[in-house]
Design an enzyme around this catalytic site. Structure first.
Site, short mmCIF file in Angstrom:
data_model
loop_
_atom_site.label_atom_id
_atom_site.label_comp_id
_atom_site.label_asym_id
_atom_site.label_seq_id
_atom_site.Cartn_x
_atom_site.Cartn_y
_atom_site.Cartn_z
N GLU B 49 0.87 -1.18 0.00
CA GLU B 49 0.00 0.00 0.00
C GLU B 49 0.90 1.22 0.00
O GLU B 49 1.69 1.43 0.93
CB GLU B 49 -0.94 0.00 1.22
CG GLU B 49 -2.12 -0.94 1.04
CD GLU B 49 -3.19 -0.76 2.12
OE1 GLU B 49 -3.05 0.11 2.98
OE2 GLU B 49 -4.17 -1.54 2.09
N ASP B 60 -5.46 10.18 9.74
CA ASP B 60 -4.15 9.68 10.17
C ASP B 60 -3.68 10.36 11.45
O ASP B 60 -3.93 11.53 11.69
CB ASP B 60 -3.13 9.92 9.07
CG ASP B 60 -3.32 8.96 7.91
OD1 ASP B 60 -3.21 7.74 8.15
OD2 ASP B 60 -3.62 9.41 6.80
#
Lengths: 406, 270
Positions: B49, B60
């Site tokens: 990824e 995040d």
């Protein structure tokens, strides 16, 4: 090109997925989807609930002090020499700005949903103060996220929030302003989604926030309608409000959208001038994109990275804008313009000296443009400027610019 | 069959679990990203990824936020990230690459142009954190028409109706977010993950990868036991942050982290 809007069209917006034409929507990570859908469902039910509405109206009357006056600025009108200038005095609300209309409504929602922990983002600190205020009143735990730069330039509001019992989190990431505060509020929400209600301060963010904040703020425009009919016997010819995220402007505009003879002007922060690139005027100089849960006009670079913004007023220093404004711009129903830092400061000084009303620096943008616009209008016309907040919080900024140490 | 599907099918046939590391493209520098991707493969990665840096990565935690900032300081753009994948493909035709990021850089590039360029570069799947299927009507078909796998997130808060609907929109695998929170937080509860993943398996035939909170061989094995693969992100990105200056040392550190995870996962093989 302008589109004639009917009440029927307006009541269908946003659509079931939170879209205003091509704008709005719900662009968030999966963890938040369930909470947003629950919030939407509960809100749509409560909106029809007479008990909820009665409670909201009572709080606005007895706690906020509504209705706020619609004041004829006689001397300012005379000096300007054009349309009659009227001021909608949201600065006289409890806590000193329009923000509290929305925090009262959302805190009621939180109570109905049984959430005990409140989070909020804030730029200038007005929404943070308004949130901390309702949390103090209802005994709710309150966390306010504020960009570290804004914590510096709005220290008075930071102290107010702390006095009210809120915890203020200074956000050090990114540009350390309002957008980063919103990022961190979202991060907190995703982490504490079970017990936490996020009181968003403006008509941006994922659906249903732009809709429900608009509904809570629309009391501004509804009052202007009836006050204008009472005092002048007609609707205003023009409405002027500053636009950061755009909650005071939507609140003012929304009840007039179907009145095509009422011209609407949203005033963005032109900063050092649009040509300089140092501004916060996405509707005037940005393009559509996706940030903070909705599609709207954004300030971004050619690679889709969100651009830094500049404005003398922390509350307008945001690279996006509410999706309903984006839609109103595209269909031509509202006009979006900008004034520079310097013009806004002139507006601040003018209203202070001529009317004895000290506006917030955000509001001063609307004042500056409103005066300019009134000068070009006929004497029998009526223009209303939304005095969205009072200027006490900005005294330090003004003093600094004048080289004075307080 | 897509490259992702093929790899996951082979692993399943062997009774093995997928190891899916995440790094942010352009971190610590755009020049070393391709090299690091090869390192990940040598250390046992089945799928990579590759994060597309964004200025406002709302989902995040601080570790990946800082990685985005480092990458953006070097001007890493979506186009450049696609170029990195293209270079990677010159010497690795086997390992699937999933681009993971936020919607706005794709929107700015134009969805059709992006989808074309992704295929041309050898990208296999797209995971857009802030794009739920409800908003993907205009976007996802552009991917599926080009045989790019559209990978969507499932979360602990996802209702059964949504699990079904999201799985129907997905291909390749679904990504289960193991806890309520941002990347890099250490809050994983393996029992909860196990029961939720078992529940997801009842509703979809797609492989389920689990991410968030996997930081060592022990957590990898625990989660691998109950899923089809593990996604490892922040702990790798943190290692990158701590070894920015010395690429050789960095590659060693990444290998030292991934290798035990690979072994722990393979020790589960039946």
């Amino acid at each position: 090109m302008s589109v004639k809007l009917t009440e029927e069209m307006l009541s269908a917006l946003p659509d079931a997925r939170g879209h205003f034409g091509a704008f709005g929507g719900r662009f968030v990570s999966e963890t938040l989807m369930d909470s947003l859908m629950t919030l939407e469902k509960e809100y749509l039910q409560l909106k029809q609930d007479p008990e909820f509405q009665a409670k909201f109206d009572k709080d606005l009357a007895d706690y906020v002090g509504r209705p706020s006056p619609l004041y004829f600025a006689e001397r300012l009108t005379r000096e300007t020499g054009g349309a009659q200038i009227w001021l909608k005095r949201e600065d006289l609300n409890h806590t000193g700005a329009h923000k509290v209309n929305n925090t009262i409504g959302q805190a009621l929602l939180a109570a109905f949903l049984g959430k005990k922990r409140i989070i909020a983002e804030t730029g200038a600190g007005q929404h943070g103060v308004a949130t901390a205020t309702v949390c103090a009143r209802l005994g709710l735990e309150c966390h306010v996220f504020m960009g570290a730069e804004d914590v510096q330039r709005q220290s008075l509001n930071v102290f107010r929030m702390k006095l009210l019992g809120a915890e203020v989190h200074a956000v050090q990431s990114g540009t350390r302003t309002l957008k980063d505060a919103m990022n961190d509020a979202m991060r907190d929400w995703v982490t504490n989604v079970d017990d936490t209600f996020y009181i968003i301060g403006t008509v941006a963010g994922p659906h249903p926030y732009p809709m429900l904040v608009r509904d809570f703020q629309s009391v501004i425009g509804r009052e202007i309608r009836s006050q204008a009919m009472d005092k002048v016997g007609k609707l205003p010819d023009a409405l002027v409000a500053c636009v950061g995220g755009g909650s005071n402007a939507i609140g003012m505009f929304h009840p007039f959208l179907a009145d095509e003879n009422v011209e609407l002007y949203g005033v963005e922060a032109g900063g050092l001038g649009i040509a300089s690139g140092q501004h916060a005027a996405p509707l005037c100089a940005g393009r559509p994109g996706v940030l903070h849960g909705n599609r709207t006009y954004l300030m971004e670079d050619e690679n889709g990275q969100i651009a830094g913004t500049h404005s003398v007023s922390a509350g307008l220093d945001y690279p996006g804008v509410g999706p309903e404004h984006a839609w109103l711009k595209d269909i031509g129903r509202a006009n979006y313009v900008s004034v520079t830092d310097e013009e806004a400061l002139d507006g601040f000084r003018k209203l202070t000296r001529v009317e004895g009303i000290m506006p917030a620096l955000e509001t001063a943008h609307a004042v500056a443009y409103g005066v300019k616009l009134a000068a070009e209008m006929d004497k029998d016309q009526m223009l209303v400027i939304n005095i969205s907040g009072r200027g006490d919080k900005d005294i330090h900024t003004i003093a600094n610019l004048d080289g004075i140490e307080i | 069959m897509s490259r992702i599907e093929a790899v996951l099918k082979t692993l399943k046939g062997q009774g093995r679990k997928a190891l899916i590391p995440y790094i942010t493209a352009g971190d610590p520098h755009p020049d070393v990203t391709v090299e690091l991707m090869h390192t990940l493969v040598e250390a046992g990665a089945d799928i990579i990824e590759l994060g597309v840096p964004f200025s406002d990565p709302m989902a995040d935690g601080p570790v990946i936020q800082l990685a985005c900032e480092r990458a953006l300081k070097h001007g890493t753009s979506l186009r450049q990230v696609l170029g990195m994948v293209k270079t990677f493909r010159e010497t690795d035709a086997r390992t699937p690459v999933v681009l993971m990021g936020y919607l706005n850089p794709m929107e700015a590039m134009g969805y059709e142009a992006f989808a074309d360029a992704a295929v041309d570069s050898g990208v296999d799947g797209i995971l857009t954190v802030d794009l739920p299927p409800e908003e993907a009507d205009d976007v996802a078909p552009l991917f599926t028409q080009r045989k790019l796998d559209a990978i969507f997130l499932l979360a602990p808060t996802t209702t059964d109706d949504r699990i079904r609907a999201i799985s129907e929109h997905s291909s390749g695998y679904v990504y289960y977010v193991s806890f309520k929170g941002v990347t890099g937080a250490a809050r994983i509860n393996v029992d909860e993950v196990a029961s939720k993943v078992a529940h997801i398996h009842e509703m979809t035939a797609l492989p389920v990868g689990v991410g968030f909170g996997i930081r060592d061989a022990e957590t990898a094995a625990a989660v691998g036991r109950v899923s089809d693969g593990v996604i490892v992100g922040s702990v790798l990105v943190d290692t990158i942050a701590r070894n920015q200056a010395d690429t050789a040392e960095l590659k060693r550190a990444l290998t030292d982290l991934l290798h035990p995870m690979r072994e722990a996962l393979d020790s589960l093989a039946s």
